[in-house]
Motif scaffolding. Structure first.
Motif, PDB file in Angstrom:
ATOM      1  N   LYS A   1       0.450  -1.121  -0.260  1.00 14.59           N
ATOM      2  CA  LYS A   1      -0.193   0.071  -0.298  1.00 14.59           C
ATOM      3  C   LYS A   1       0.174   1.177  -0.330  1.00 14.59           C
ATOM      4  O   LYS A   1       1.981   1.509   0.515  1.00 14.59           O
ATOM      5  N   GLY A   2       0.050   2.743  -0.832  1.00 14.77           N
ATOM      6  CA  GLY A   2       1.171   3.782  -0.843  1.00 14.77           C
ATOM      7  C   GLY A   2       0.795   4.274   0.100  1.00 14.77           C
ATOM      8  O   GLY A   2       0.173   3.975   1.031  1.00 14.77           O
ATOM      9  N   TRP A   3       1.886   5.342   1.217  1.00 16.50           N
ATOM     10  CA  TRP A   3       2.003   5.982   2.430  1.00 16.50           C
ATOM     11  C   TRP A   3       1.130   7.554   2.178  1.00 16.50           C
ATOM     12  O   TRP A   3       1.271   7.620   3.511  1.00 16.50           O
ATOM     13  N   LEU A   4       1.341   7.674   0.588  1.00 10.84           N
ATOM     14  CA  LEU A   4       0.760   9.027   0.832  1.00 10.84           C
ATOM     15  C   LEU A   4      -0.978   8.926   0.386  1.00 10.84           C
ATOM     16  O   LEU A   4      -1.580   8.330  -0.421  1.00 10.84           O
ATOM     17  N   GLU A   5      -1.658   9.992   1.216  1.00 11.23           N
ATOM     18  CA  GLU A   5      -2.595   9.427   0.577  1.00 11.23           C
ATOM     19  C   GLU A   5      -3.525  10.865   0.029  1.00 11.23           C
ATOM     20  O   GLU A   5      -4.353  10.326  -1.297  1.00 11.23           O
ATOM     21  N   ASP A   6      -2.946  12.048  -0.212  1.00 11.91           N
ATOM     22  CA  ASP A   6      -3.526  12.680  -1.528  1.00 11.91           C
ATOM     23  C   ASP A   6      -2.398  13.154  -2.899  1.00 11.91           C
ATOM     24  O   ASP A   6      -1.821  13.640  -3.723  1.00 11.91           O
ATOM     25  N   ALA A   7      -0.606  11.512  -2.969  1.00 11.24           N
ATOM     26  CA  ALA A   7       0.382  11.945  -4.436  1.00 11.24           C
ATOM     27  C   ALA A   7      -0.058  10.601  -4.145  1.00 11.24           C
ATOM     28  O   ALA A   7       0.190   9.635  -3.854  1.00 11.24           O
ATOM     29  N   PRO A   8       0.963  10.088  -4.862  1.00 15.55           N
ATOM     30  CA  PRO A   8       1.537   9.370  -5.804  1.00 15.55           C
ATOM     31  C   PRO A   8       2.392   8.872  -4.753  1.00 15.55           C
ATOM     32  O   PRO A   8       2.984   9.963  -4.556  1.00 15.55           O
ATOM     33  N   SER A   9       2.979   8.011  -4.084  1.00 15.49           N
ATOM     34  CA  SER A   9       4.221   7.980  -3.228  1.00 15.49           C
ATOM     35  C   SER A   9       4.959   7.441  -3.847  1.00 15.49           C
ATOM     36  O   SER A   9       6.394   7.269  -3.402  1.00 15.49           O
ATOM     37  N   ILE A  10       4.809   6.719  -4.822  1.00 16.22           N
ATOM     38  CA  ILE A  10       6.137   6.167  -6.366  1.00 16.22           C
ATOM     39  C   ILE A  10       5.551   7.234  -7.610  1.00 16.22           C
ATOM     40  O   ILE A  10       5.278   7.387  -7.795  1.00 16.22           O
ATOM     41  N   ARG A  11       7.472   7.604  -7.738  1.00 17.08           N
ATOM     42  CA  ARG A  11       7.029   8.477  -8.930  1.00 17.08           C
ATOM     43  C   ARG A  11       8.548   7.859  -9.574  1.00 17.08           C
ATOM     44  O   ARG A  11       9.110   7.020  -9.281  1.00 17.08           O
ATOM     45  N   ILE A  12       7.897   6.932 -10.972  1.00 19.20           N
ATOM     46  CA  ILE A  12       9.046   6.175 -12.270  1.00 19.20           C
ATOM     47  C   ILE A  12       9.339   7.706 -13.051  1.00 19.20           C
ATOM     48  O   ILE A  12       8.744   7.921 -13.620  1.00 19.20           O
ATOM     49  N   GLU A  13      10.588   8.046 -12.953  1.00 20.25           N
ATOM     50  CA  GLU A  13      10.889   9.454 -13.908  1.00 20.25           C
ATOM     51  C   GLU A  13      11.963   8.251 -15.076  1.00 20.25           C
ATOM     52  O   GLU A  13      12.117   7.127 -14.920  1.00 20.25           O
ATOM     53  N   HIS A  14      10.886   9.583 -16.122  1.00 22.00           N
ATOM     54  CA  HIS A  14      11.430   8.611 -18.037  1.00 22.00           C
ATOM     55  C   HIS A  14      10.039   8.204 -18.317  1.00 22.00           C
ATOM     56  O   HIS A  14      10.014   8.142 -18.991  1.00 22.00           O
TER      57      HIS A  14
ATOM     58  N   PHE B   1       4.239   8.483 -13.535  1.00 26.43           N
ATOM     59  CA  PHE B   1       4.970   8.278 -14.525  1.00 26.43           C
ATOM     60  C   PHE B   1       5.417   9.425 -14.528  1.00 26.43           C
ATOM     61  O   PHE B   1       4.459  10.729 -15.242  1.00 26.43           O
ATOM     62  N   VAL B   2       6.667  10.253 -14.645  1.00 26.05           N
ATOM     63  CA  VAL B   2       7.333  11.350 -15.257  1.00 26.05           C
ATOM     64  C   VAL B   2       7.843  11.364 -16.046  1.00 26.05           C
ATOM     65  O   VAL B   2       9.444  11.495 -15.845  1.00 26.05           O
TER      66      VAL B   2
END
Length: 529
Positions: free
Chosen positions: A351-364, A383-384
């Motif tokens: 489970k992600g830990w942030l309520e208001d946003a993605p907890s994990i970002r994958i760059e590129h 994804f960014v």
């Protein structure tokens, strides 16, 4: 309370509930009201005529390297239209060496062997011809690979016997001698031996960058390579703010640094601060253009080369635990299929830990598999990607992947259709373009999926102009978590830009000709053409 009434505009708000407006009322930096001018009540206040021009929210660059960008402006330019060959590069570096003292470091920026007539990176022997008595470091456009001369290798203590550091590679000739090309973590062997600029020098460079970014409509930025040693980037950016840096800024600290020196605390991660820490950054691989992305299948013409893996499941889990403890994001650079799979599979079912946003970002996220996309949707991973990469570096992508595989990279439409949160960004200066941070080049690239030389880069992955703007504004806000920006709506900051041409009406091929006429932050004009 002083109110400013902006009227007679063609406002694209990035707010899906109210996409268009013609007027807005601003007080104390925030939007009090926005809508059609005909519905605007009679108000006392300063009136600003937008002259029937297109207005969009201020651009948020979700993946940027501001200090590198500021430094690159002061380095020897190693890309077109200045440099087309290694000989051109040698001449440019020699010219620099003649104007400085013996022993002083020379830095160059931006070569891409795909664009050089020689078709290869410069070796130490090339750079020795340019400046035998000065240590020389030339950084490849991707920022993941450097070429250095013999003097630089000597200062760093790199010899035939130096072993590859974890996650890095020292290129060697047939006799085992270093060629001068250092990939991924191996480049730090030289970079760490270079003199360190003072915090004041760096702060001044960043402050000088601020108007340059405003001229391109960029009102919020990120630094995806923040360090705590030898200079703490939070201190440096706060000092830059005292010198005149105005953009709202989120810093993402390198896990390597935080492991040794855990500087995070509630004050530093407070998102109300104009400069704050938003996440922890790791690298899972290198770059497609530098053949160091961790891919499967291998790179074209080299069945032995699947790139470089630069992290592990254990390291990802360890960093994520710290990110969760401090309520920040885990941000991982991953381009190749295997690198993206490693991240997604490591956290799948957790489970992600942030309520208001993605907890994990994958760059590129250049080459996600179908399964990775599906799992990322289920997990709420963001994804960014950077549309400018295919646009500017097409030669390297064709050489390394081939035409058909190139068209499937950065599948933005597929990501969005699946339900992935996506934000656009530039990764500037890490791309082979003279003005890599210009958002209008990236928007054109995303809308046309055609490279600068006319190559089709996958037209089935095109997005419309409104979507591209939203990915640089509202979506970038949702992923960077900077409060109350990215849309023009009541209660949000009045960060917006006035354009000289209507980006929603010009032909897609002309989007990169759009320029910013004026930039506003908190309702105050900070740039005017």
């Amino acid at each position: 309370m002083n109110k400013t009434i902006f009227h007679n505009g063609r406002i694209f708000t990035s707010n899906p509930d109210q996409p268009y407006a013609s007027a807005m009322v601003v007080s104390e930096g925030q939007i009090d009201w926005i809508g059609n001018e005909g519905d605007l009540a009679e108000l006392e206040g300063v009136r600003v005529d937008l002259q029937d021009r297109r207005v969009i929210p201020g651009i948020i660059d979700a993946h940027l390297h501001p200090l590198y960008l500021a430094n690159a402006a002061k380095q020897v330019v190693c890309m077109a239209p200045v440099v087309y060959s290694i000989d051109d590069m040698v001449q440019a570096i020699r010219k620099q060496s003649e104007s400085i003292g013996s022993g002083e470091w020379i830095e160059g920026w931006g070569y891409d062997e795909g664009k050089l007539t020689d078709g290869r990176a410069p070796f130490r022997s090339d750079l020795d011809k340019a400046a035998p008595d000065n240590p020389v470091v030339v950084t490849r456009t991707c920022g993941h690979i450097i070429s250095v001369n013999s003097r630089a290798l000597e200062i760093a203590g790199i010899t035939k016997d130096t072993i590859n550091p974890p996650g890095g590679q020292i290129d060697r000739d047939a006799n085992g001698e270093p060629t001068g090309i250092l990939r991924e973590s191996a480049r730090h062997l030289v970079l760490n031996a270079m003199p360190v600029r003072s915090i004041e020098e760096n702060a001044s460079l960043l402050a000088e960058l601020s108007p340059f970014l405003f001229e391109r409509g960029i009102t919020a930025i990120t630094d995806l390579m923040a360090l705590s040693k030898p200079i703490d980037y939070l201190d440096m950016y706060n000092e830059a703010r005292d010198h005149g840096l105005k953009q709202r800024t989120v810093l993402y600290y390198m896990w390597e640094d935080l492991k040794k020196d855990m500087i995070l605390d509630e004050h530093k991660t407070n998102r109300e601060n104009p400069i704050h820490i938003g996440g922890i950054k790791l690298f899972a691989d290198g770059s497609v253009s530098g053949r160091t992305a961790w891919v499967n299948p291998p790179f074209l013409g080299d069945d032995e080369n699947c790139g470089i893996s630069t992290t592990s499941r254990e390291e990802l889990l360890e960093a994520a635990e710290v990110a969760e403890n401090y309520g920040v994001q885990l941000v991982v650079h991953a381009m190749g299929e295997q690198a993206i799979d490693l991240i997604v599979d490591t956290f799948y079912g957790k489970k992600g830990w942030l309520e208001d946003a993605p907890s994990i970002r994958i760059e590129h996220a250049a080459m996600p598999t179908e399964q990775a996309i599906q799992r990322a949707v289920e997990m709420g991973v963001a994804f960014v990607p950077q549309p400018i990469f295919l646009f500017a570096e097409i030669e390297s992508y064709l050489n390394n992947l081939g035409a058909e595989r190139t068209k499937t990279t950065y599948p933005v439409k597929k990501m969005l259709d699946a339900g992935i949160k996506v934000a656009f960004s530039s990764d500037a200066p890490a791309t082979a373009w003279a003005d890599p941070v210009d958002p209008f080049v990236s928007i054109k690239a995303a809308v046309t999926r055609v490279s600068y030389d006319g190559t089709d880069t996958g037209k089935d992955q095109r997005v419309d102009v409104e979507t591209a703007i939203e990915l640089y504004t509202r979506a970038a806000h949702e992923i960077t978590r900077i409060p109350a920006i990215g849309q023009l709506k009541q209660g949000y900051q009045a960060d917006f830009i006035v354009l000289d041409k209507d980006i929603l009406e010009v032909s897609p091929e002309q989007i990169d000709e759009v320029r910013v006429k004026a930039t506003y932050m908190g309702g105050e004009k900070v740039f005017e053409k």
